[in-house]
Design a protein around this motif. Structure first.
Motif: not given
Length: 303
Positions: A197-209, A226-239
Motif C-alpha cells: 500500500q502507498a498513501v500519497i498526500l497532495t494539496e489542492p494545487t497543480y504542482n502538488s497534484v 493499493y494506492v490511496h490518495l489523500v487530498i489535504n488542507k482543503v478549504k472549500k469543495d471547489s478545491q
C-alpha cells in the motif's frame, strides 16, 4: 555537464554494480509476512510526516506493533510522534552510523573497498539496537536519506538500508509505516518489495497534484497494488473539484481510495507535533486519520 570519472572511480563503480548484482542473486527467501507495510509520500510540505505520526499512534493504540521508519531527509518524524527533545537529540540516523555500517557490510563509507564486503548483511538486531520507543509504544527507526537510484550508486549505506527493509520479516499484528522524502524516485524495486500500500498526500494545487500523480504512477510500476490518495488542507469543495480536473488533465486517476481532509488550524499551530490533534476528537485531521487507518487495515486484510 557530469564530471568524467577517473579510472579509480570507474573501477569502483563497476565493482559496485557487481556487488549489486550479487546482492540480488543472494537475496534470502522468507516465509510470507503476516503483517503489512505502507509507504507514505507526496510533495514536500503536504503533511506526510504528520499523517505518518498520526497513523502510527492510532494503530499502536489499537494494539498493533508499529515500526515507523523515517526515511525523509528532514527527519522530523521523531518530533511529530512525540519523542522528547532530549531523546531526539541523541538519535543518529542509521546511514550515518559508520561503525554499524562497517560491522554489517565490511566497508566503511568514504574508505577503500575491501575484499570482505558482506553480500547479505544480517540486520535482525537493527531495531533492538537503534530503535527508539515513542508514545503509545510506537517504535521509530531513523534511517536517513537513500541515495537516488538515478545516481547509479550502490554504496555501503544503501546496501544496509536495503537490507534493513528487506530482512525485517513482519509477524502477525506488526506494521511498518515508512515516511519518505518527496516523490518516489528513490523508492526502487528492492525497497518496494513487500510494500502493498502507498498513501500519497497532495494539496489542492497543480504542482502538488502533479507530484502525486508521478508518485502514483511509479508506485503502480513498482507493483504496489493499493494506492490511496489523500487530498489535504482543503478549504472549500471547489478545491476538490479542482484536483479532479487536474487528475483528468494529467490523464491519471487510478487511485484505490480517496480521502479529503479539510484545512485544520490545529495542524498549522502545533506542526509537526500530533499530540494536540490526538487529544481533539473534533479535529478534521483526527477524524480523517481514523478513516484512513480503517482503509489501510481493510486493504491489508486485517479487518
Amino acid at each position: 555537464m557530469t564530471k568524467p570519472l577517473n579510472s579509480e572511480d570507474e573501477e569502483r563503480r563497476k565493482t559496485l554494480f557487481k556487488i549489486a548484482e550479487e546482492l540480488n542473486k543472494r537475496t534470502k527467501k522468507q516465509a510470507p509476512e503476516e503483517g503489512f507495510r505502507v509507504v507514505i509520500t507526496g510533495k514536500g510540505g503536504v503533511g506526510k510526516t504528520t499523517m505518518t505520526a498520526l497513523l502510527a499512534r492510532l494503530l499502536a493504540r489499537d494494539g498493533y506493533r508499529v515500526l515507523a521508519v523515517d526515511e525523509d531527509p528532514q527527519m522530523n518524524l521523531a518530533h511529530a510522534i512525540g519523542i522528547p527533545k532530549e531523546v531526539r537529540d541523541k538519535i543518529v540516523p542509521l546511514n550515518r552510523n559508520l561503525d554499524y555500517i562497517e560491522e554489517k557490510t565490511g566497508a566503511r563509507p568514504g574508505t577503500n573497498w575491501g575484499l570482505y564486503f558482506s553480500l547479505t548483511p544480517d540486520v535482525r538486531d537493527v531495531v533492538d539496537r537503534f530503535g527508539v520507543i515513542g508514545p503509545d509504544g510506537v517504535m521509530l527507526l531513523v534511517m536517513g536519506s537513500v541515495v537516488q537510484a538515478a545516481a547509479g550508486c550502490l554504496c555501503p549505506e544503501n546496501a544496509l538500508l536495503d537490507a534493513v527493509v528487506k530482512y525485517i520479516n513482519l509477524r502477525k499484528g506488526e506494521i511498518i509505516l515508512m515516511d519518505t522524502q518527496a516523490g518516489l524516485e528513490h523508492f526502487g524495486r528492492a525497497l518496494a518489495r513487500g510494500f502493498k500500500q502507498a498513501v500519497i498526500l497532495t494539496e489542492p494545487t497543480y504542482n502538488s497534484v502533479q507530484v502525486a500523480v508521478d508518485a502514483a504512477k511509479l508506485a503502480r510500476q513498482l507493483g504496489i497494488p493499493y494506492v490511496h490518495l489523500v487530498i489535504n488542507k482543503v478549504k472549500k469543495d471547489s478545491q476538490v473539484e479542482k484536483v479532479e480536473r487536474i487528475l483528468n488533465e494529467l490523464g491519471f486517476n487510478d487511485f484505490t481510495t480517496k480521502t479529503v481532509i479539510p484545512y485544520d488550524e490545529l495542524v498549522e499551530e502545533y506542526d509537526p507535533e500530533v499530540e494536540a490533534i490526538l487529544g481533539n476528537p473534533d479535529s478534521p485531521t483526527y477524524r480523517k486519520a481514523l478513516e484512513l487507518k480503517e482503509i489501510l487495515l481493510r486493504y491489508s486484510g486485517f479487518l
